[in-house]
Design an enzyme around this catalytic site. Structure first.
Site, short mmCIF file in Angstrom:
data_model
loop_
_atom_site.label_atom_id
_atom_site.label_comp_id
_atom_site.label_asym_id
_atom_site.label_seq_id
_atom_site.Cartn_x
_atom_site.Cartn_y
_atom_site.Cartn_z
N ARG A 327 -10.89 -33.35 7.33
CA ARG A 327 -10.39 -34.63 6.81
C ARG A 327 -9.16 -35.00 7.64
O ARG A 327 -8.10 -34.43 7.45
CB ARG A 327 -10.01 -34.49 5.33
CG ARG A 327 -11.20 -34.36 4.39
CD ARG A 327 -10.75 -34.40 2.93
NE ARG A 327 -11.85 -34.61 2.01
CZ ARG A 327 -12.43 -33.63 1.30
NH1 ARG A 327 -12.00 -32.40 1.40
NH2 ARG A 327 -13.43 -33.91 0.47
N GLU A 462 -22.81 -41.18 1.77
CA GLU A 462 -22.04 -41.16 0.53
C GLU A 462 -22.07 -42.49 -0.21
O GLU A 462 -21.41 -42.67 -1.21
CB GLU A 462 -20.59 -40.72 0.80
CG GLU A 462 -19.87 -41.49 1.89
CD GLU A 462 -18.48 -40.92 2.22
OE1 GLU A 462 -17.94 -40.14 1.41
OE2 GLU A 462 -17.93 -41.28 3.28
N ASN A 485 -19.03 -36.40 -3.51
CA ASN A 485 -17.90 -36.90 -4.31
C ASN A 485 -18.02 -38.42 -4.44
O ASN A 485 -17.91 -38.97 -5.54
CB ASN A 485 -16.56 -36.57 -3.64
CG ASN A 485 -16.39 -35.09 -3.38
OD1 ASN A 485 -17.08 -34.29 -3.99
ND2 ASN A 485 -15.51 -34.73 -2.49
N ASP A 486 -18.25 -39.08 -3.30
CA ASP A 486 -18.39 -40.53 -3.36
C ASP A 486 -19.78 -40.94 -3.82
O ASP A 486 -19.91 -41.86 -4.62
CB ASP A 486 -18.07 -41.14 -2.00
CG ASP A 486 -16.57 -41.27 -1.80
OD1 ASP A 486 -15.92 -41.82 -2.72
OD2 ASP A 486 -16.05 -40.81 -0.78
N CYS A 533 -21.16 -31.99 2.00
CA CYS A 533 -19.77 -31.54 2.02
C CYS A 533 -18.98 -31.97 0.77
O CYS A 533 -17.76 -31.99 0.79
CB CYS A 533 -19.07 -32.00 3.29
SG CYS A 533 -19.08 -33.78 3.52
C1 PEP Z 1 -17.25 -36.90 -0.36
O1 PEP Z 1 -17.11 -38.08 -0.60
O2 PEP Z 1 -18.06 -36.16 -0.94
C2 PEP Z 1 -16.40 -36.23 0.65
C3 PEP Z 1 -16.64 -35.00 1.02
O3 PEP Z 1 -15.36 -36.92 1.19
P1 PEP Z 1 -14.00 -37.30 0.44
O4 PEP Z 1 -13.88 -36.41 -0.76
O5 PEP Z 1 -12.93 -37.04 1.46
O6 PEP Z 1 -14.15 -38.74 0.11
MG MG Z 2 -16.10 -39.46 0.68
#
Ligand code: PEP
Ligand code: MG
Length: 603
Positions: A327, A462, A485-486, A533
């Site tokens: 990141r 995402e 996550n997104d 991820c």
């Molecule tokens: C995600 O969105 O899953 C991700 C790994 O990126 P971030 O959490 O940095 O948005």
């Molecule tokens: Mg993300």
């Protein structure tokens, strides 16, 4: 209490030579760090700071100063020395323990730089003509008693940190050198209290357990003990302090129980339990440093998500086979201008160096959403997660992207680096990003700057649109990495930062799992590899599903790597696929979790 941190254990002359006949046979405290330890005990007593100019020798001197400017200078010098000591402790902790835990000492540094505190101290020196020690102790006592009055459990815990920092400065002022807590032979440390600084520098091969009368399981001391893997019990009754050095103890950090000179049969049982725990931990550690593999020898790459050089070192220590998500936002935070190409190059190279030949996937800047970087001018938006974020921002501000791409390309020379673009929503976006990349590559060529011509290019999947047009996107790139996550927040329409709805955004909801499946299938049909991820990979419960969905790679927080590899080592691919088939037919995340829990017990 005027005692300094970091003093060696000195057997106290007041302690009885032999255990007292009234010795309790067992004591109960609050469990603070799991594990069993069996060893002789050693009492750690902080030697008070000795003050030359004072009669009590335990209280800091209190005297009138004429030259207030010089006195203020003296305090500032001591603060500076204390800051340097904490900085060293912070670097040591972030490598030995982890960035999250080391942040405790960031808070110590912030405290010493607090303008209100410094102004108060300065003002007292100048107006009351008081010496630095007296003024400093006064200021620290006031902060601690303010915290005490404020009936907030979080602040109560932080009193130990205030006292820790405060004592450090007093010790520097007294001219007493810094020492670390140590024992003459491997032992269980018994003390009234340990500061976070004491705990962070403990050597787990010598301090086998910790028993303290103060503290709570949420104190920084307990957090640090857990990260160091030292069994610890806090809040023990004061009798424990009466034990003679060398008394045999057994402690169970899981239950909070202490056995004093345990019976032979208790010892045998505890030893068996301890050895089983240690063997288990050893096995997990061994597995962690082998490639991620199932029982039937199906391999999946297990990479780490990192945001710093220190994280990367941690990742390697925990058995990461590469970095699946760097990141890069961390390079842009806490500053007033964007990092230069050279600054970025240096960091990317340092990270690649630590990884040696392991792959490094660098994600381009993902500003926006919950990561606001004011000097970039993203500004306040009413829907930041649906706003000017990630690649959308970068395509509108190509100079920011170009600087970063130049740094990444230059770092790719002789390193195994891949590029990943975040928040890709349309085919046009990835094409535009690739056009900018080609432009930068052309410039580097012209300038004769070497880079990896065959570098792989990938995208984060995402956004739901990316899933549904994954077949088109797959033609543009070398790999996908699914950002659950997104993806979960967008699929479930639930802001990941809003606690009222965040629970809805569960990556194990079949709606999200089906999206993952669709992405993997589209990627594989196009002949590209697909990774994941999101945070869900760090949940050991999810391991069978991620494996069964056919992912080629997962990238997770470094600490979670051993458990992930351990979980898949117990599975075969057909088992994992059967779990996925059942999970995808469920109608809720709760049911998926139930199935996974049941399977965990069956394996
Ligand atoms: C995600 O969105 O899953 C991700 C790994 O990126 P971030 O959490 O940095 O948005
Ligand atoms: Mg993300």
């Amino acid at each position: 209490d005027n005692t300094p941190p970091h003093l060696p254990i000195a057997p106290s002359p007041h302690l009885p030579i032999a255990p007292s006949p009234h010795l309790p046979t067992s004591l109960q405290g609050t469990p603070a760090s799991p594990g069993i330890a069996i060893a002789p005990c050693f009492r750690y007593r902080k030697t008070p700071i000795t003050w030359e100019q004072t009669t009590s020798r335990e209280q800091p001197p209190h005297y009138h100063v004429e030259d207030t400017t010089e006195e203020w200078q003296r305090l500032q010098t001591a603060l500076h020395t204390a800051q340097q000591e904490i900085q060293t402790l912070l670097s040591h902790s972030s490598i030995q323990i982890g960035d999250a835990e080391a942040a405790i000492f960031d808070a110590h540094l912030l405290f010493l730089a607090d303008p209100t505190l410094l102004e108060a101290a300065q003002q007292r020196i100048f107006t009351q003509h008081l010496n630095a020690e007296a003024v400093w102790q006064g200021v620290i006592n006031e902060v601690a008693s303010n915290y005490r009055r404020l009936d907030d459990p979080y602040l109560q815990e932080r009193i130990a940190d205030v006292v820790d920092v405060g004592q450090r400065v007093l010790r520097v002022l007294s001219g007493t050198p810094m020492t670390i807590v140590d024992v003459p032979q491997p032992a269980i440390l018994v003390a009234a209290d340990l500061t976070p600084s004491d705990t962070a520098s403990l050597d787990p091969t010598r301090i086998l357990g910790i028993c303290i009368t103060a503290g709570s399981a949420t104190s920084h001391t307990a957090i640090l003990a857990r990260s160091l893997g030292i069994p610890a019990i806090v809040g023990l009754p004061p009798e424990i302090l009466q034990l003679a050095d060398g008394t045999q103890l057994a402690i169970d950090g899981e239950t909070g129980r202490v056995w004093v000179e345990p019976e032979p049969e208790t010892l045998v049982a505890l030893r068996t339990q301890r050895d089983a725990q240690q063997a288990n931990r050893q096995q997990t550690r061994t597995i962690a440093h082998q490639p991620g593999m199932t029982r039937d020898r199906h391999q999946i790459s297990v990479f780490a998500n990192v945001s710093s050089i220190n994280d990367t070192q941690q990742a390697v220590n925990f058995g990461a086979e590469g970095v699946g998500l760097l990141r890069t936002e961390f390079l842009y935070l806490n500053r007033t201008t964007a990092p230069t190409e050279e600054e970025q190059l240096e960091v990317y190279q340092a990270i690649a160096q630590i990884l040696d030949h392991r792959p490094l996937i660098i994600r381009t800047l993902d500003v926006g959403g919950d990561k606001s970087i004011s000097y970039l001018g993203v500004g306040l938006e009413s829907n930041p997660f649906l706003g000017w974020r990630g690649i959308r921002f970068c395509l509108d501000r190509p100079h920011v992207l170009k600087t970063q791409l130049r740094a990444i390309l230059r770092a790719s020379f002789r390193h195994e680096i891949k590029i990943m673009f975040p928040m890709i929503t349309t085919v046009a976006e990835i094409q535009a990003a690739k056009a900018i990349l080609a432009e930068v590559q052309g410039e580097l060529h012209q300038a004769g700057v070497p880079f990896d011509e065959a570098m792989q290019i990938g995208i984060m999947v995402e956004v739901p649109s990316a899933v549904t047009i994954a077949d088109h996107l797959a033609r543009e790139v070398d790999f996908f990495s699914i950002g659950t996550n997104d993806l979960s927040q967008y699929v479930m329409a639930a802001d990941r930062t809003n606690p009222k709805v965040a629970k809805l955004a569960d990556a194990l909801h079949p709606a999200v799992l089906r999206m993952i499946q669709q992405t993997v299938e589209a990627g594989h049909a196009a002949g590209i590899w697909v990774g994941l991820c999101g945070e869900i990979a760090a949940d050991p419960l999810a391991a069978p599903i991620l494996l069964g969905l056919g992912l080629d790679e997962v990238s997770l927080s470094p600490q979670a790597i051993p458990a992930f590899k351990g979980a898949i080592a117990q599975l075969t691919m057909p088992q994992a696929q059967a779990i996925v088939t059942t999970a995808l037919q469920q109608d809720s995340a709760a049911k998926v979790r139930e199935i996974l829990n049941d399977d965990l017990h069956l394996i």
